[in-house]
Design a protein around this motif. Structure first.
Motif, PDB file in Angstrom:
ATOM      1  N   GLU A  87      55.390  18.232  82.804  1.00 42.79           N
ATOM      2  CA  GLU A  87      56.074  18.320  81.320  1.00 42.79           C
ATOM      3  C   GLU A  87      56.535  19.669  81.143  1.00 42.79           C
ATOM      4  O   GLU A  87      57.729  20.023  81.008  1.00 42.79           O
ATOM      5  CB  GLU A  87      55.468  17.862  80.333  1.00 42.79           C
ATOM      6  CG  GLU A  87      55.343  16.387  80.282  1.00 42.79           C
ATOM      7  CD  GLU A  87      56.364  15.479  80.269  1.00 42.79           C
ATOM      8  OE1 GLU A  87      57.398  16.156  79.413  1.00 42.79           O
ATOM      9  OE2 GLU A  87      56.447  14.454  81.074  1.00 42.79           O
ATOM     10  N   ARG A  88      55.632  20.768  81.434  1.00 45.68           N
ATOM     11  CA  ARG A  88      56.104  22.071  81.535  1.00 45.68           C
ATOM     12  C   ARG A  88      57.204  22.169  82.451  1.00 45.68           C
ATOM     13  O   ARG A  88      58.351  23.110  81.821  1.00 45.68           O
ATOM     14  CB  ARG A  88      54.902  23.237  81.647  1.00 45.68           C
ATOM     15  CG  ARG A  88      55.267  24.445  81.621  1.00 45.68           C
ATOM     16  CD  ARG A  88      54.187  25.399  82.185  1.00 45.68           C
ATOM     17  NE  ARG A  88      53.351  25.109  83.774  1.00 45.68           N
ATOM     18  CZ  ARG A  88      53.941  25.187  84.562  1.00 45.68           C
ATOM     19  NH1 ARG A  88      55.127  25.722  84.731  1.00 45.68           N
ATOM     20  NH2 ARG A  88      53.354  24.866  85.839  1.00 45.68           N
ATOM     21  N   ARG A  89      57.198  21.812  83.663  1.00 46.07           N
ATOM     22  CA  ARG A  89      58.160  22.246  84.532  1.00 46.07           C
ATOM     23  C   ARG A  89      59.514  21.453  84.046  1.00 46.07           C
ATOM     24  O   ARG A  89      60.644  21.994  84.211  1.00 46.07           O
ATOM     25  CB  ARG A  89      57.910  21.772  86.018  1.00 46.07           C
ATOM     26  CG  ARG A  89      56.730  22.785  86.530  1.00 46.07           C
ATOM     27  CD  ARG A  89      56.795  22.157  88.091  1.00 46.07           C
ATOM     28  NE  ARG A  89      55.727  23.170  88.640  1.00 46.07           N
ATOM     29  CZ  ARG A  89      55.408  22.896  90.086  1.00 46.07           C
ATOM     30  NH1 ARG A  89      56.012  21.757  90.792  1.00 46.07           N
ATOM     31  NH2 ARG A  89      54.661  23.535  90.662  1.00 46.07           N
ATOM     32  N   LYS A  90      59.429  20.301  83.512  1.00 47.61           N
ATOM     33  CA  LYS A  90      60.376  19.637  83.099  1.00 47.61           C
ATOM     34  C   LYS A  90      61.360  20.449  82.021  1.00 47.61           C
ATOM     35  O   LYS A  90      62.193  20.682  81.830  1.00 47.61           O
ATOM     36  CB  LYS A  90      60.148  18.207  82.636  1.00 47.61           C
ATOM     37  CG  LYS A  90      61.334  17.462  82.146  1.00 47.61           C
ATOM     38  CD  LYS A  90      60.830  16.072  81.655  1.00 47.61           C
ATOM     39  CE  LYS A  90      62.066  15.046  81.299  1.00 47.61           C
ATOM     40  NZ  LYS A  90      61.690  13.717  80.681  1.00 47.61           N
ATOM     41  N   ALA A  91      60.581  21.002  81.029  1.00 43.59           N
ATOM     42  CA  ALA A  91      60.846  21.755  79.936  1.00 43.59           C
ATOM     43  C   ALA A  91      61.552  23.108  80.447  1.00 43.59           C
ATOM     44  O   ALA A  91      62.432  23.279  80.089  1.00 43.59           O
ATOM     45  CB  ALA A  91      59.769  22.066  79.094  1.00 43.59           C
ATOM     46  N   GLU A  92      60.859  23.611  81.620  1.00 48.80           N
ATOM     47  CA  GLU A  92      61.521  24.674  82.122  1.00 48.80           C
ATOM     48  C   GLU A  92      63.001  24.633  82.527  1.00 48.80           C
ATOM     49  O   GLU A  92      63.899  25.326  82.575  1.00 48.80           O
ATOM     50  CB  GLU A  92      60.469  25.386  83.150  1.00 48.80           C
ATOM     51  CG  GLU A  92      59.455  26.180  82.347  1.00 48.80           C
ATOM     52  CD  GLU A  92      58.145  26.643  83.434  1.00 48.80           C
ATOM     53  OE1 GLU A  92      58.463  26.263  84.817  1.00 48.80           O
ATOM     54  OE2 GLU A  92      57.235  27.296  83.283  1.00 48.80           O
ATOM     55  N   ARG A  93      62.987  23.302  83.376  1.00 50.68           N
ATOM     56  CA  ARG A  93      64.229  23.244  84.059  1.00 50.68           C
ATOM     57  C   ARG A  93      65.223  22.890  83.052  1.00 50.68           C
ATOM     58  O   ARG A  93      66.432  23.205  83.099  1.00 50.68           O
ATOM     59  CB  ARG A  93      63.880  21.907  84.863  1.00 50.68           C
ATOM     60  CG  ARG A  93      63.444  22.121  86.277  1.00 50.68           C
ATOM     61  CD  ARG A  93      63.410  20.968  87.200  1.00 50.68           C
ATOM     62  NE  ARG A  93      62.840  19.617  86.741  1.00 50.68           N
ATOM     63  CZ  ARG A  93      61.764  19.355  86.838  1.00 50.68           C
ATOM     64  NH1 ARG A  93      61.099  20.001  87.458  1.00 50.68           N
ATOM     65  NH2 ARG A  93      61.402  18.125  86.347  1.00 50.68           N
TER      66      ARG A  93
END
Length: 446
Positions: A87-93
């Motif tokens: 989820e963190r990576r998704k938010a970063e993307r």
């Protein structure tokens, strides 16, 4: 499931494409074979809040297997601390994409602002565009008009956006000229500004011409058409006074060439020796030199040939009959006009850097101030007085026939008649300019 070894990875071949590799700790590798060789893309499978998830941790051989495991272990710590790395990576993307879109929007806005700034041409920008498209095609390449604008227009309105120019800006320019006591120049510059702004309207730079609401007749009063013609007595007097006026010999010759050929002074000053054949007695004025853009052949009388020979004796080294000081071009077409005007300043102080005080009244004639263009009018008038048909005199002036039907259907060249007209005029001027010209009877027109 044991740990994967480097040897196992290096042993993979293209045939293993799509094969799954597994290792303790949730590592799953997928073999990919491509033009660059074999690679293994590793994901880490983990559980978060009761759901099985998967996240990429690196590709071999770009990363070694130890680095891939280290990334898995770092993500495991993140999960154990209560954070979902997927989820963190998704938010970063999403944030990176938003930042990118914001940057694109800012760039587009900047481009729009720059386009708007460029669209808001200044008067100086408009002048340069007009000069490069229109003025460059004029006989002097627009040099004289540029000089006038640099002196009297652009210092006042050059920085103003074209679309912001109002009637008051235009009259501000002309009023400054009227205050200087040069109403004819005010009218001329107003006409040139009108040409420039109409050029802008034609090209959709502006919607309306700011000069349209101004009547030219209101600037400096009504134009008075000049009709100055030198009498034969004045021609005699001019022949006596010109050698005492401190003129350059070539300027003195220009007076008599202009009078005996009825040419425009600008055409004479731009003449080149390659276009003058003294043996044949012809002077060809090319279209780019002729004011009306129509080539013209002048048949030289003996009187005119003598004047051209005077000029050639002094200026034969240059291509031009009247070269500038550096012999890189012809002189400014105002040169002779200024010299003649400087010597008709009776009762006025000499202009700085121009004719000396001893010469300021040497070319004053009884009939009043005269200019090179008046010599052209005088020559044509003398022709008609000598019996030349007005239609032939018009041809000698290189005037364009106003009647369209005549232009199309009457193709007679009038060469013989024009030769005779110039010859008659030259003979008469030869008599009038002799030292014994006092015995010449003055012609009277019926």
């Amino acid at each position: 499931m044991a740990k994967l070894t480097v040897k196992e990875l290096e042993a993979l071949r293209e045939a293993d494409h799509g094969k799954k590799l597994r290792e303790d700790g949730g590592l799953i590798g997928t073999v990919r074979a491509g033009t660059g060789g074999v690679s293994v893309y590793f994901d880490w499978r983990y559980r978060f809040e009761g759901k099985v998830k998967q996240i990429a941790v690196g590709a071999w051989p770009k990363l070694n297997i130890a680095a891939i495991r280290a990334e898995r272990d770092r993500l495991r710590v993140e999960v154990e601390s209560g954070s979902d790395p997927a989820e963190r990576r998704k938010a970063e993307r999403l944030k990176a994409k938003a930042d990118q879109l914001e940057a694109v929007a800012e760039q587009e806005q900047r481009i729009t602002e720059l386009a708007a700034q460029q669209a808001r041409l200044s008067v100086r920008d408009l002048f340069e565009r007009w000069a490069s498209v229109d003025l460059i095609r004029r006989r002097d390449g627009g040099k004289e008009i540029r000089r006038m604008f640099e002196k009297d227009v652009l210092p006042l309105v050059g920085a103003i956006a074209v679309e912001d120019v109002r009637k008051g800006h235009i009259t501000g320019v002309t009023d400054a000229l009227l205050a200087r006591g040069v109403p004819r120049m005010a009218k001329l510059i107003f006409s040139l500004m009108r040409q420039m702004f109409r050029f802008a309207v034609d090209r959709d730079v502006i919607e309306g011409d700011p000069t349209a609401a101004i009547r030219k007749a209101k600037i400096g009063g009504k134009d008075v058409e000049r009709d100055r013609v030198l009498s034969e007595d004045e021609i005699r007097q001019l022949a006596a006074q010109a050698p005492l006026a401190g003129l350059m010999p070539t300027t003195e010759a220009a007076i008599w060439v202009a009078l005996s050929t009825c040419c425009r002074i600008g055409e004479l000053l731009a003449a080149r020796w390659e276009h003058i054949d003294l043996a044949q007695g012809t002077w060809w004025i090319p279209p780019e030199v002729a004011k009306n853009g129509k080539a013209h052949t002048v048949y030289l009388s003996d009187f005119t040939k003598q004047q051209f020979q005077r000029v050639k004796d002094l200026n034969s080294a240059a291509p031009w009959c009247y070269p500038n000081r550096s012999s890189t071009d012809s002189v400014c077409e105002k040169t002779v006009t200024k010299q003649l005007g400087d010597r008709q300043r009776q009762g006025k102080a000499p202009m700085s850097g121009r004719a000396k005080a001893d010469y300021t009244d040497k070319l004053v004639l009884p009939g009043g101030r005269w200019t090179p263009h008046d010599l052209r009018r005088t020559g044509a008038t003398l022709m008609v007085a000598l019996g030349v048909l007005p239609e032939v005199a018009e041809r000698c002036l290189n005037h364009t026939e106003e009647n369209k039907v005549k232009r199309i259907y009457q193709r007679h060249s009038y060469e013989a008649e024009m030769r005779q007209a110039w010859s008659l005029l030259g003979e008469r001027l030869d008599l009038l300019t002799r030292t014994d010209a006092g015995n010449v009877v003055t012609l009277r027109r019926a």
